[in-house]
Design an enzyme around this catalytic site. Structure first.
Site, PDB file in Angstrom:
ATOM      1  N   GLY A  82     -48.958  28.414  -3.677  1.00 32.59           N
ATOM      2  CA  GLY A  82     -50.053  27.799  -4.424  1.00 32.59           C
ATOM      3  C   GLY A  82     -49.425  26.996  -5.548  1.00 32.59           C
ATOM      4  O   GLY A  82     -49.014  27.557  -6.558  1.00 32.59           O
ATOM      5  N   HIS A  83     -49.296  25.700  -5.346  1.00 28.62           N
ATOM      6  CA  HIS A  83     -48.630  24.860  -6.345  1.00 28.62           C
ATOM      7  C   HIS A  83     -49.694  24.161  -7.203  1.00 28.62           C
ATOM      8  O   HIS A  83     -50.465  23.355  -6.714  1.00 28.62           O
ATOM      9  CB  HIS A  83     -47.702  23.859  -5.657  1.00 28.62           C
ATOM     10  CG  HIS A  83     -46.538  24.531  -4.994  1.00 28.62           C
ATOM     11  ND1 HIS A  83     -45.746  23.933  -4.057  1.00 28.62           N
ATOM     12  CD2 HIS A  83     -46.035  25.790  -5.151  1.00 28.62           C
ATOM     13  CE1 HIS A  83     -44.804  24.784  -3.667  1.00 28.62           C
ATOM     14  NE2 HIS A  83     -44.967  25.910  -4.318  1.00 28.62           N
TER      15      HIS A  83
ATOM     16  N   ASP B 142     -44.080  31.169  -8.331  1.00 26.39           N
ATOM     17  CA  ASP B 142     -45.011  30.832  -9.419  1.00 26.39           C
ATOM     18  C   ASP B 142     -44.292  30.356 -10.683  1.00 26.39           C
ATOM     19  O   ASP B 142     -44.811  30.527 -11.789  1.00 26.39           O
ATOM     20  CB  ASP B 142     -45.911  32.034  -9.782  1.00 26.39           C
ATOM     21  CG  ASP B 142     -46.615  32.596  -8.571  1.00 26.39           C
ATOM     22  OD1 ASP B 142     -47.061  31.793  -7.742  1.00 26.39           O
ATOM     23  OD2 ASP B 142     -46.702  33.835  -8.444  1.00 26.39           O
TER      24      ASP B 142
ATOM     25  N   LYS C  57     -43.068  25.181 -10.016  1.00 23.08           N
ATOM     26  CA  LYS C  57     -42.380  24.159  -9.210  1.00 23.08           C
ATOM     27  C   LYS C  57     -43.275  22.951  -8.969  1.00 23.08           C
ATOM     28  O   LYS C  57     -42.820  21.825  -8.944  1.00 23.08           O
ATOM     29  CB  LYS C  57     -41.971  24.742  -7.849  1.00 23.08           C
ATOM     30  CG  LYS C  57     -40.904  25.802  -7.938  1.00 23.08           C
ATOM     31  CD  LYS C  57     -40.573  26.376  -6.571  1.00 23.08           C
ATOM     32  CE  LYS C  57     -41.677  27.199  -5.945  1.00 23.08           C
ATOM     33  NZ  LYS C  57     -42.037  28.426  -6.656  1.00 23.08           N
TER      34      LYS C  57
ATOM     35  N   GLN D 243     -42.329  29.619  -3.020  1.00 18.71           N
ATOM     36  CA  GLN D 243     -41.933  30.990  -3.386  1.00 18.71           C
ATOM     37  C   GLN D 243     -40.666  30.944  -4.273  1.00 18.71           C
ATOM     38  O   GLN D 243     -40.459  29.958  -4.947  1.00 18.71           O
ATOM     39  CB  GLN D 243     -41.722  31.876  -2.142  1.00 18.71           C
ATOM     40  CG  GLN D 243     -43.007  32.234  -1.419  1.00 18.71           C
ATOM     41  CD  GLN D 243     -43.518  31.152  -0.488  1.00 18.71           C
ATOM     42  OE1 GLN D 243     -42.760  30.594   0.269  1.00 18.71           O
ATOM     43  NE2 GLN D 243     -44.788  30.863  -0.543  1.00 18.71           N
TER      44      GLN D 243
HETATM   45  P1  IMP Z   1     -46.282  36.702   2.213  1.00 19.66           P
HETATM   46  O1  IMP Z   1     -45.384  35.550   1.941  1.00 19.66           O
HETATM   47  O2  IMP Z   1     -47.731  36.355   2.187  1.00 19.66           O
HETATM   48  O3  IMP Z   1     -45.870  37.449   3.460  1.00 19.66           O
HETATM   49  O4  IMP Z   1     -46.094  37.769   1.017  1.00 19.66           O
HETATM   50  C1  IMP Z   1     -44.859  38.451   0.783  1.00 19.66           C
HETATM   51  C2  IMP Z   1     -44.598  38.584  -0.706  1.00 19.66           C
HETATM   52  O5  IMP Z   1     -44.347  37.297  -1.268  1.00 19.66           O
HETATM   53  C3  IMP Z   1     -45.764  39.156  -1.509  1.00 19.66           C
HETATM   54  O6  IMP Z   1     -45.236  39.920  -2.581  1.00 19.66           O
HETATM   55  C4  IMP Z   1     -46.460  37.930  -2.059  1.00 19.66           C
HETATM   56  O7  IMP Z   1     -47.186  38.197  -3.230  1.00 19.66           O
HETATM   57  C5  IMP Z   1     -45.257  37.045  -2.328  1.00 19.66           C
HETATM   58  N1  IMP Z   1     -45.573  35.622  -2.317  1.00 19.66           N
HETATM   59  C6  IMP Z   1     -45.784  34.834  -1.239  1.00 19.66           C
HETATM   60  N2  IMP Z   1     -46.024  33.574  -1.607  1.00 19.66           N
HETATM   61  C7  IMP Z   1     -45.964  33.547  -2.941  1.00 19.66           C
HETATM   62  C8  IMP Z   1     -46.092  32.503  -3.910  1.00 19.66           C
HETATM   63  O8  IMP Z   1     -46.315  31.335  -3.610  1.00 19.66           O
HETATM   64  N3  IMP Z   1     -45.943  32.881  -5.208  1.00 19.66           N
HETATM   65  C9  IMP Z   1     -45.651  34.158  -5.569  1.00 19.66           C
HETATM   66  N4  IMP Z   1     -45.507  35.154  -4.705  1.00 19.66           N
HETATM   67  C10 IMP Z   1     -45.666  34.854  -3.395  1.00 19.66           C
END
Ligand code: IMP
Length: 429
Positions: free
Chosen positions: A40-41, A13, A16, A223
């Site tokens: 989520g971009h 977040d 990017k 991420q």
């Molecule tokens: P997952 O990727 O859905 O398995 O989540 C694993 C961890 O990564 C959790 O803490 C999510 O909140 C975090 N996470 C996954 N994708 C994002 C993102 O795009 N932005 C921020 N945190 C993310």
């Protein structure tokens, strides 16, 4: 031979999407290399907000090619919905999107397992996005994953689903869930495959040929470094490698092609989901930052945890990724804070440490350095010199602490609210 990587230098977040959208003007193709629809971009163009989850953030430039590489995990239904929305706006014309036939498929069963595990984990929950990311990467490493190319070959897909169901059904039952109908899933996936036939292809050859033609490839991370499965705050991480090394494996390009790695960081820190966060602000200060920065997840809508900039973690990210420069976003959000804190070290059991440890992050006490804040609105600044002296001092101190130059500053969500944009491909070594 020209590839630039953009990575998240914190917990995701960082903004990017906006930076990639801006850099796309200098690129021929933009490639997502890891993660899936958990990302989520957010892009704001002409006051209109758009959130992309799977399609690269270059999608708003109709003449550029968007690539979803082999290292990603693709939810075909989410991809179809996203491409339909973009196409209805005249974007992503024919040939402008290629999704790797090697990319792993996120199956509905993966999302089911992700949700059941989170529901059953109580205090131990990771706080995942429930988009099936972990289980999809488990299948990939377990060598029973369904790949995008399989959606086009009915026999192969049926065989793979057989393996898949054999592996997940006992787990679903153990978690108290209902095992979905395998034949219905097969039929649905074949339909999705049909609808996506025109976009599934060999992205690896495409990227290699583009590089040979001298084209410029922008590799877009999702991420962030501290969510990396190897380098992040394990086990509170995602299941992929968002770091710059992941760009090589996830896109299928060698490290010798990459000259520039731009790390994106907010002017402060946020995190969604569970896990350690040494500089987190609890109470009103954190709430104020959340409101000022509209810190709510772009994918799940969850409130983000907010805190001060952690220069120790940022320096770690600069090193892990080999960042050649940093882009600092949301600087405008800090306006009005009388004093700013930057974490310059940690105390662990009475001893000062200046690096990110593998464990015990919850036990770290941040050591802060205090800097002066500023009152001026930064939203209309278009040059570093137009920033108040205190804001310039804040930037200079960050550069000093993390040993990396800040070459772009974002002072608002719009494309124009960006200072010092330079062509990242022109700064190659
Ligand atoms: P997952 O990727 O859905 O398995 O989540 C694993 C961890 O990564 C959790 O803490 C999510 O909140 C975090 N996470 C996954 N994708 C994002 C993102 O795009 N932005 C921020 N945190 C993310």
């Amino acid at each position: 031979m020209s590839a630039v990587v953009v990575i998240g230098a914190q917990w995701g977040d960082e903004g990017k999407g906006k930076v990639v959208d801006i850099f796309t003007q200098y690129a021929d193709a933009v490639v997502r290399y890891a993660g899936g629809a958990n990302a989520g971009h957010t892009l704001v163009v002409d006051g209109k907000k758009m959130v992309l989850h799977l399609v690269p953030s270059g999608a708003l430039h109709p003449e550029k090619t968007c690539v979803v590489g082999p290292g990603t995990v693709v939810d075909p239904a989410a991809l179809l919905a996203e491409t339909a929305a973009l196409r209805s706006q005249g974007l992503l014309g024919p040939g402008r999107l290629i999704v790797s036939d090697r990319a792993q498929v996120v199956l509905p069963i993966h999302k089911l397992v992700d949700g059941l595990r989170e529901d059953g984990a109580g205090d131990g929950a990771i706080g995942t996005t429930r988009r099936g990311i972990g289980p999809a990467y488990e299948d990939k490493s377990g060598r029973r994953g369904v790949r995008m190319g399989d959606l086009l070959v009915a026999d192969r897909l049926a065989q793979k689903l057989e393996l898949n169901w054999a592996s997940w059904a006992p787990i679903i039952e153990h978690l108290g869930g209902e095992v979905p109908d395998q034949q219905a899933a097969l039929a649905e996936l074949l339909e999705l495959g049909k609808a996506l036939t025109d976009v599934i292809g060999d992205t690896t050859s495409y990227i290699h040929q583009a590089l040979e033609r001298g084209e410029r490839i922008l590799l877009e991370g999702a991420q962030g470094t501290l969510l990396d499965v190897d380098h992040g705050t394990y086990p509170f991480v995602t299941s992929s490698n968002p770091t710059s090394g992941g760009a090589c494996t996830g896109a299928g390009v060698g490290p010798t092609h990459i000259d520039t790695v731009v790390g994106i960081t907010k002017a402060y820190t946020t995190r969604v989901g569970a896990g350690p966060f040494p500089t987190e602000l609890h109470g009103q200060e954190g709430e104020d930052l959340r409101q000022a920065g509209s810190e709510f997840g772009a994918t799940t809508g969850r409130p983000r945890r907010c805190g001060w900039l952690d220069a120790v973690a940022l320096r770690y990210a600069v090193r892990v990724n080999g960042c050649t420069s940093l882009a600092l976003t949301k600087m405008d959000v800090l306006t009005g804070l009388k004093r700013l804190q930057i974490c310059v070290g940690y105390e662990l059991n009475g001893t000062r440490i200046d690096s990110v440890p593998a464990d015990d992050l919850d036990a770290l006490t941040p050591i802060y350095e205090e800097l002066e804040g500023w009152e001026e609105d930064l939203g209309s600044a278009r040059d570093i010199d137009e920033l108040p002296a205190a804001a310039r001092a804040y930037l200079a101190r960050i550069e000093e602490l993390v040993h990396c130059p800040v070459t772009l500053v974002s002072v608002g969500p719009g494309r124009a609210q960006t200072i010092a944009v330079t062509d990242p491909f022109a700064t190659q070594k």
